[in-house]
Write a protein that holds these residues in place. Structure first.
Motif, mmCIF file in Angstrom:
data_model
loop_
_atom_site.group_PDB
_atom_site.id
_atom_site.type_symbol
_atom_site.label_atom_id
_atom_site.label_comp_id
_atom_site.label_asym_id
_atom_site.label_seq_id
_atom_site.Cartn_x
_atom_site.Cartn_y
_atom_site.Cartn_z
ATOM 1 N N GLU A 198 0.872 -1.176 0.000
ATOM 2 C CA GLU A 198 0.000 0.000 0.000
ATOM 3 C C GLU A 198 0.900 1.215 0.000
ATOM 4 N N LEU A 199 0.839 1.979 -1.079
ATOM 5 C CA LEU A 199 1.722 3.121 -1.268
ATOM 6 C C LEU A 199 0.916 4.401 -1.361
ATOM 7 N N ARG A 200 1.453 5.453 -0.741
ATOM 8 C CA ARG A 200 0.850 6.784 -0.827
ATOM 9 C C ARG A 200 1.877 7.727 -1.394
ATOM 10 N N LEU A 201 1.487 8.461 -2.406
ATOM 11 C CA LEU A 201 2.363 9.474 -2.972
ATOM 12 C C LEU A 201 1.773 10.842 -2.658
ATOM 13 N N GLY A 223 -0.599 13.452 9.286
ATOM 14 C CA GLY A 223 -0.677 12.051 9.665
ATOM 15 C C GLY A 223 0.572 11.255 9.344
ATOM 16 N N ASP A 224 1.153 11.483 8.183
ATOM 17 C CA ASP A 224 2.369 10.773 7.783
ATOM 18 C C ASP A 224 3.614 11.640 7.959
ATOM 19 N N GLN A 225 3.461 12.785 8.613
ATOM 20 C CA GLN A 225 4.579 13.699 8.868
ATOM 21 C C GLN A 225 5.347 14.015 7.586
ATOM 22 N N ILE A 226 4.643 14.624 6.643
ATOM 23 C CA ILE A 226 5.213 14.973 5.350
ATOM 24 C C ILE A 226 5.795 16.381 5.418
ATOM 25 N N PHE A 227 7.085 16.495 5.088
ATOM 26 C CA PHE A 227 7.768 17.787 5.149
ATOM 27 C C PHE A 227 8.298 18.230 3.800
ATOM 28 N N ALA A 228 8.318 17.336 2.818
ATOM 29 C CA ALA A 228 8.825 17.660 1.483
ATOM 30 C C ALA A 228 7.914 16.998 0.455
ATOM 31 N N ILE A 229 7.914 17.560 -0.740
ATOM 32 C CA ILE A 229 7.045 17.066 -1.815
ATOM 33 C C ILE A 229 7.903 16.829 -3.053
ATOM 34 N N PRO A 230 7.710 15.804 -3.836
ATOM 35 C CA PRO A 230 6.843 14.670 -3.534
ATOM 36 C C PRO A 230 7.498 13.710 -2.536
ATOM 37 N N THR A 231 6.654 13.030 -1.771
ATOM 38 C CA THR A 231 7.109 12.007 -0.832
ATOM 39 C C THR A 231 6.274 10.755 -1.040
ATOM 40 N N LEU A 232 6.955 9.630 -1.139
ATOM 41 C CA LEU A 232 6.292 8.336 -1.229
ATOM 42 C C LEU A 232 6.338 7.689 0.145
ATOM 43 N N VAL A 233 5.185 7.198 0.594
ATOM 44 C CA VAL A 233 5.116 6.502 1.877
ATOM 45 C C VAL A 233 4.637 5.079 1.622
ATOM 46 N N LYS A 234 5.406 4.122 2.097
ATOM 47 C CA LYS A 234 4.994 2.717 2.023
ATOM 48 C C LYS A 234 4.324 2.400 3.351
ATOM 49 N N LYS A 235 3.005 2.199 3.320
ATOM 50 C CA LYS A 235 2.240 1.918 4.531
ATOM 51 C C LYS A 235 2.302 0.433 4.893
ATOM 52 N N VAL A 236 2.124 -0.414 3.895
ATOM 53 C CA VAL A 236 2.113 -1.861 4.073
ATOM 54 C C VAL A 236 2.986 -2.451 2.984
ATOM 55 N N HIS A 256 8.004 -4.595 -10.889
ATOM 56 C CA HIS A 256 8.452 -5.378 -9.740
ATOM 57 C C HIS A 256 7.341 -5.881 -8.825
ATOM 58 N N LEU A 257 6.157 -5.286 -8.914
ATOM 59 C CA LEU A 257 5.072 -5.645 -7.982
ATOM 60 C C LEU A 257 3.764 -5.904 -8.714
ATOM 61 N N LYS A 258 3.820 -6.296 -9.971
ATOM 62 C CA LYS A 258 2.613 -6.407 -10.790
ATOM 63 C C LYS A 258 1.493 -7.137 -10.055
ATOM 64 N N GLY A 259 0.350 -6.458 -9.910
ATOM 65 C CA GLY A 259 -0.812 -7.055 -9.269
ATOM 66 C C GLY A 259 -0.745 -7.112 -7.753
ATOM 67 N N LYS A 260 0.307 -6.577 -7.174
ATOM 68 C CA LYS A 260 0.483 -6.684 -5.721
ATOM 69 C C LYS A 260 0.630 -5.321 -5.054
ATOM 70 N N TYR A 261 0.042 -4.294 -5.639
ATOM 71 C CA TYR A 261 0.214 -2.962 -5.059
ATOM 72 C C TYR A 261 -1.011 -2.095 -5.291
ATOM 73 N N SER A 262 -1.135 -1.077 -4.451
ATOM 74 C CA SER A 262 -2.112 -0.017 -4.688
ATOM 75 C C SER A 262 -1.406 1.308 -4.434
ATOM 76 N N ILE A 263 -1.734 2.299 -5.240
ATOM 77 C CA ILE A 263 -1.146 3.635 -5.111
ATOM 78 C C ILE A 263 -2.268 4.625 -4.831
ATOM 79 N N GLU A 264 -2.101 5.365 -3.762
ATOM 80 C CA GLU A 264 -3.031 6.450 -3.440
ATOM 81 C C GLU A 264 -2.261 7.750 -3.592
ATOM 82 N N VAL A 265 -2.733 8.641 -4.454
ATOM 83 C CA VAL A 265 -2.088 9.935 -4.644
ATOM 84 C C VAL A 265 -2.847 10.964 -3.817
#
Length: 95
Positions: free
Chosen positions: A6-9, A53-66, A32-41
């Motif tokens: 589970e990825l958040r950009l 919530g994710d303590q974002i201080f710079a843009i863009p930032t990718l957060v891997k939640k799971v 590398h993760l075909k069919g095994k990921y979700s991206i939330e922008v």
């Protein structure tokens, strides 16, 4: 099997850097993760409160939640090796 990653950009509008980061992320995930990921922008121009919530201080930032541990990668994600290691994909592929 559910989505393994589970990825958040976090971006701020449709800047060149944000667009490039999303393109790079999608390409890496498909390779590398075909069919095994979700991206939330998350656009912080529209929802600035979500940065806290994710303590974002710079843009863009990718957060891997799971899967855990939660990891953050800042920038346009153009350094493929750095992103793969940062998301713990590189070690998983080599196992």
């Amino acid at each position: 099997m559910g989505k393994a990653y589970e990825l958040r950009l976090y971006v701020a509008g449709k800047t060149n850097k944000s667009v490039v980061a999303l393109q790079n992320l999608k390409k890496l995930c498909e390779e590398h993760l075909k069919g095994k990921y979700s991206i939330e922008v998350i656009d912080l121009l529209e929802k600035p409160q979500l940065a806290e919530g994710d303590q974002i201080f710079a843009i863009p930032t990718l957060v891997k939640k799971v899967p855990e541990p939660v990891r953050k990668i800042i920038g346009d994600l153009s350094n493929e090796e750095k992103v793969l290691v940062g998301l713990d994909i590189r070690t998983k592929i080599n196992n």
